[in-house]
Design a protein around this motif. Structure first.
Motif, PDB file in Angstrom:
ATOM      1  N   ALA A  20       0.814  -1.216   0.000  1.00 12.61           N
ATOM      2  CA  ALA A  20       0.000   0.000   0.000  1.00 12.61           C
ATOM      3  C   ALA A  20       0.847   1.266   0.000  1.00 12.61           C
ATOM      4  O   ALA A  20       0.348   2.350  -0.285  1.00 12.61           O
ATOM      5  CB  ALA A  20      -0.936  -0.002   1.214  1.00 12.61           C
ATOM      6  N   GLY A  21       2.138   1.143   0.337  1.00 10.61           N
ATOM      7  CA  GLY A  21       3.050   2.271   0.137  1.00 10.61           C
ATOM      8  C   GLY A  21       3.005   3.334   1.218  1.00 10.61           C
ATOM      9  O   GLY A  21       3.332   4.493   0.954  1.00 10.61           O
ATOM     10  N   TYR A  22       2.637   2.958   2.434  1.00  4.25           N
ATOM     11  CA  TYR A  22       2.656   3.915   3.532  1.00  4.25           C
ATOM     12  C   TYR A  22       3.955   3.794   4.342  1.00  4.25           C
ATOM     13  O   TYR A  22       4.538   2.723   4.448  1.00  4.25           O
ATOM     14  CB  TYR A  22       1.472   3.682   4.479  1.00  4.25           C
ATOM     15  CG  TYR A  22       0.129   4.000   3.878  1.00  4.25           C
ATOM     16  CD1 TYR A  22      -0.267   5.324   3.689  1.00  4.25           C
ATOM     17  CD2 TYR A  22      -0.746   2.987   3.506  1.00  4.25           C
ATOM     18  CE1 TYR A  22      -1.506   5.630   3.146  1.00  4.25           C
ATOM     19  CE2 TYR A  22      -1.992   3.277   2.955  1.00  4.25           C
ATOM     20  CZ  TYR A  22      -2.359   4.604   2.772  1.00  4.25           C
ATOM     21  OH  TYR A  22      -3.574   4.899   2.228  1.00  4.25           O
ATOM     22  N   THR A  23       4.365   4.918   4.947  1.00  3.74           N
ATOM     23  CA  THR A  23       5.462   4.857   5.909  1.00  3.74           C
ATOM     24  C   THR A  23       4.894   4.411   7.259  1.00  3.74           C
ATOM     25  O   THR A  23       3.679   4.355   7.460  1.00  3.74           O
ATOM     26  CB  THR A  23       6.140   6.227   6.105  1.00  3.74           C
ATOM     27  OG1 THR A  23       5.220   7.108   6.743  1.00  3.74           O
ATOM     28  CG2 THR A  23       6.607   6.823   4.788  1.00  3.74           C
ATOM     29  N   GLU A  24       5.790   4.136   8.207  1.00  3.81           N
ATOM     30  CA  GLU A  24       5.332   3.676   9.518  1.00  3.81           C
ATOM     31  C   GLU A  24       4.448   4.712  10.208  1.00  3.81           C
ATOM     32  O   GLU A  24       3.411   4.377  10.777  1.00  3.81           O
ATOM     33  CB  GLU A  24       6.530   3.328  10.406  1.00  3.81           C
ATOM     34  CG  GLU A  24       6.067   2.659  11.690  1.00  3.81           C
ATOM     35  CD  GLU A  24       7.198   2.295  12.611  1.00  3.81           C
ATOM     36  OE1 GLU A  24       8.030   1.471  12.222  1.00  3.81           O
ATOM     37  OE2 GLU A  24       7.253   2.837  13.719  1.00  3.81           O
ATOM     38  N   ARG A  25       4.854   5.983  10.175  1.00  5.53           N
ATOM     39  CA  ARG A  25       4.044   7.023  10.827  1.00  5.53           C
ATOM     40  C   ARG A  25       2.650   7.114  10.227  1.00  5.53           C
ATOM     41  O   ARG A  25       1.675   7.341  10.945  1.00  5.53           O
ATOM     42  CB  ARG A  25       4.715   8.394  10.685  1.00  5.53           C
ATOM     43  CG  ARG A  25       5.999   8.525  11.424  1.00  5.53           C
ATOM     44  CD  ARG A  25       6.293   9.928  11.853  1.00  5.53           C
ATOM     45  NE  ARG A  25       6.013  10.915  10.839  1.00  5.53           N
ATOM     46  CZ  ARG A  25       6.268  12.211  10.993  1.00  5.53           C
ATOM     47  NH1 ARG A  25       6.822  12.625  12.122  1.00  5.53           N
ATOM     48  NH2 ARG A  25       5.996  13.067  10.061  1.00  5.53           N
TER      49      ARG A  25
ATOM     50  N   GLY B 274       9.686   5.870   9.540  1.00  2.00           N
ATOM     51  CA  GLY B 274      10.352   4.605   9.307  1.00  2.00           C
ATOM     52  C   GLY B 274       9.725   3.848   8.164  1.00  2.00           C
ATOM     53  O   GLY B 274       8.573   4.084   7.808  1.00  2.00           O
ATOM     54  N   VAL B 275      10.516   2.954   7.581  1.00  4.18           N
ATOM     55  CA  VAL B 275       9.991   1.950   6.669  1.00  4.18           C
ATOM     56  C   VAL B 275       9.621   0.759   7.539  1.00  4.18           C
ATOM     57  O   VAL B 275      10.351   0.416   8.466  1.00  4.18           O
ATOM     58  CB  VAL B 275      11.070   1.556   5.634  1.00  4.18           C
ATOM     59  CG1 VAL B 275      10.645   0.351   4.833  1.00  4.18           C
ATOM     60  CG2 VAL B 275      11.388   2.743   4.733  1.00  4.18           C
ATOM     61  N   VAL B 276       8.480   0.141   7.287  1.00  6.36           N
ATOM     62  CA  VAL B 276       8.082  -1.033   8.049  1.00  6.36           C
ATOM     63  C   VAL B 276       8.792  -2.250   7.475  1.00  6.36           C
ATOM     64  O   VAL B 276       8.767  -2.447   6.260  1.00  6.36           O
ATOM     65  CB  VAL B 276       6.558  -1.236   7.967  1.00  6.36           C
ATOM     66  CG1 VAL B 276       6.154  -2.488   8.730  1.00  6.36           C
ATOM     67  CG2 VAL B 276       5.840  -0.018   8.518  1.00  6.36           C
ATOM     68  N   GLY B 277       9.417  -3.041   8.336  1.00  8.49           N
ATOM     69  CA  GLY B 277      10.046  -4.251   7.804  1.00  8.49           C
ATOM     70  C   GLY B 277      11.029  -4.874   8.757  1.00  8.49           C
ATOM     71  O   GLY B 277      11.527  -4.226   9.681  1.00  8.49           O
TER      72      GLY B 277
ATOM     73  N   ALA C 289      12.747   9.712  -2.658  1.00 12.18           N
ATOM     74  CA  ALA C 289      12.299   8.499  -3.366  1.00 12.18           C
ATOM     75  C   ALA C 289      11.775   7.451  -2.385  1.00 12.18           C
ATOM     76  O   ALA C 289      10.755   6.796  -2.637  1.00 12.18           O
ATOM     77  CB  ALA C 289      13.452   7.923  -4.195  1.00 12.18           C
ATOM     78  N   VAL C 290      12.461   7.290  -1.242  1.00 11.02           N
ATOM     79  CA  VAL C 290      12.016   6.279  -0.269  1.00 11.02           C
ATOM     80  C   VAL C 290      10.731   6.727   0.418  1.00 11.02           C
ATOM     81  O   VAL C 290       9.866   5.908   0.731  1.00 11.02           O
ATOM     82  CB  VAL C 290      13.132   5.977   0.753  1.00 11.02           C
ATOM     83  CG1 VAL C 290      12.630   5.052   1.856  1.00 11.02           C
ATOM     84  CG2 VAL C 290      14.321   5.347   0.050  1.00 11.02           C
ATOM     85  N   ARG C 291      10.567   8.034   0.619  1.00 15.95           N
ATOM     86  CA  ARG C 291       9.300   8.503   1.210  1.00 15.95           C
ATOM     87  C   ARG C 291       8.137   8.253   0.245  1.00 15.95           C
ATOM     88  O   ARG C 291       7.020   8.009   0.669  1.00 15.95           O
ATOM     89  CB  ARG C 291       9.388   9.996   1.555  1.00 15.95           C
ATOM     90  CG  ARG C 291      10.368  10.263   2.682  1.00 15.95           C
ATOM     91  CD  ARG C 291      10.387  11.716   3.068  1.00 15.95           C
ATOM     92  NE  ARG C 291       9.180  12.073   3.804  1.00 15.95           N
ATOM     93  CZ  ARG C 291       8.946  13.281   4.309  1.00 15.95           C
ATOM     94  NH1 ARG C 291       9.838  14.233   4.148  1.00 15.95           N
ATOM     95  NH2 ARG C 291       7.843  13.529   4.965  1.00 15.95           N
ATOM     96  N   GLN C 292       8.403   8.353  -1.043  1.00 16.28           N
ATOM     97  CA  GLN C 292       7.344   8.104  -2.035  1.00 16.28           C
ATOM     98  C   GLN C 292       6.987   6.626  -2.116  1.00 16.28           C
ATOM     99  O   GLN C 292       5.828   6.270  -2.265  1.00 16.28           O
ATOM    100  CB  GLN C 292       7.789   8.583  -3.432  1.00 16.28           C
ATOM    101  CG  GLN C 292       7.888  10.086  -3.569  1.00 16.28           C
ATOM    102  CD  GLN C 292       6.576  10.785  -3.243  1.00 16.28           C
ATOM    103  OE1 GLN C 292       5.518  10.363  -3.672  1.00 16.28           O
ATOM    104  NE2 GLN C 292       6.644  11.844  -2.436  1.00 16.28           N
TER     105      GLN C 292
END
Lengths: 281, 281
Positions: free
Chosen positions: A110-115, B159-162, B197-200
């Protein structure tokens, strides 16, 4: 997509809190302090034409979870498992909502960040009326201080540094909605005082001591809880009531030392996270 | 006080970054993204009339650690142990500084909250010139995105989830101070692009892919690192250079699949924390 994704969210016991309502769920929430636990909520999400939710194998309705699926725009089978008591002040609904958000994001890319996912779960929980501050605390882990209410970027978190054993005893369920939906002005004043005290002297011991006082001041203690708290105090331990559940929690071996036979867990250093899939053979 | 207190801080590999210098160390730092690891830095602090620092049993000087002790106003013996390579882009100096802050606070009952301790360690690290962003990332755990530089309340993290396995290979040391102390304008532009790019498209795969591109664009790759990155790409894996070390890291079994014999660790869900003392007998 195929397969499934599982997320782990630590349980969260609120020690004390104040209620802050605004016109928007993202800025509505609570300030306060609590403990996240190494036991928690494991949520597995798999794609399905019709959404359904189960808790420990039983079909249930968890409004916050259903709202998260709608917000992410997916339908899915959501299976939650937990080792902590339900409806007893451990943040199971918030944990299920956050776990659903984290796992659905990964499964459906889905392309969401954690926040963003924490915000989706917090908003769902506030709209469902099942909690005000568990989600942001559970996302963080540790011993969270919630300095400003709501979801990020509105909320502001700090923490008490610490880990170690926690014991707890649960006597039954208690409705969070009944308490936070009612008159909360006196309770919130007590919660603000407690938060200020812990910020001045940030330690596990202060947190639990102020949580104990908060339960008394807010008039929320059941007779059973009152008896157990007195017993733990008498044997030199630190205990308080979990907000909101008919549950007593204690630092270290506080309940055992007072002659009880409690459940045992730990303060969690872990944040909420997706659980890596086992390697493909 | 007597006895000692131990803190654990996850290692942190920076994938890409941009440099942001101000007149104040608390607002100086980097933006960027990275990975925290379940391997890390264990720091034990005990009271002593004369401060000293050791790393894996050898007496060393770590300026950031010495500055933390001064800021907290204590003298102590600080013993650091780590399972990751030193001087190779794993945030060992930041981890030692943060671990010292967390453990000293507990041992000396210095009365700081977690954010205050993170700020003390970040400022010490910036003043020492040994890092710009590891400390706030290590305090958080997971896959931190540093959206605004500095220590809290100035910095802003997402954060990126993972989670999941990480492999790495280290060929030698590299001085962080040499790179971040030099001309960083081009490097910072590449870092800003990568962060956007990572935020997108926030995912582990995007993070590592943009880290790989950043290493090339910033002109920081050694010949050895370049060869390994090409080999991992050729076998379908995701790898990048650790900033700043002569180290390649890869998602999952990226390095093994390319025929190398790497070290193995995991993405850490754990934040930096004091380690509970074993029960007294």
């Amino acid at each position: 997509m195929s397969g499934d994704v599982t997320a782990f969210v630590p349980a969260h016991i609120t020690g004390f809190f104040s209620v802050h309502r605004t016109a928007e769920p993202a800025t509505t929430g609570s300030r306060g302090a609590g403990l996240t636990l190494s036991d928690g909520i494991q949520t597995t999400v798999s794609s399905s034409d019709h959404s359904s939710v189960s808790l420990d194998g039983e079909a249930v309705s968890i409004e916050a979870v259903e709202r998260v699926l709608k917000a992410v725009g997916v339908s899915a089978t959501v299976s939650c498992r937990t080792g902590v008591p339900v409806g007893a002040g451990f943040g199971v609904s918030g944990g299920a909502a956050l776990g659903t958000a984290l796992a659905a994001n990964e499964l459906f890319q889905a392309g969401y960040t954690e926040r963003e996912l924490v915000s989706i779960a917090h908003v769902a929980e506030v709209q469902a009326g099942s909690g005000l501050g568990d989600v942001v605390a559970q996302a963080r882990g540790g011993l969270p201080l919630r300095l400003e209410p709501g979801a990020q970027p509105h909320c502001r978190l700090d923490g008490v540094v610490g880990g170690g054993p926690i014991e707890y005893l649960t006597f039954g369920e208690r409705s969070t909605a009944d308490v936070i939906g009612g008159e909360t002005a006196a309770l919130s004043r007590a919660g603000e005082d407690a938060l200020e005290a812990v910020r001045q002297t940030p330690s596990k011991a202060t947190l639990v001591e102020r949580a104990r006082q908060f339960g008394e001041e807010a008039g929320l203690l059941s007779a059973k809880v009152e008896t157990v708290l007195a017993d733990v105090s008498a044997s030199g331990g630190s205990a308080a009531m979990a907000m909101l559940g008919d549950t007593v929690f204690a630092l270290d071996s506080g309940l055992s030392d007072a002659g009880y036979d409690p459940e045992r867990t730990q303060i969690s250093a872990s944040r909420a996270t997706v659980v890596p899939a086992p390697p493909r053979m």
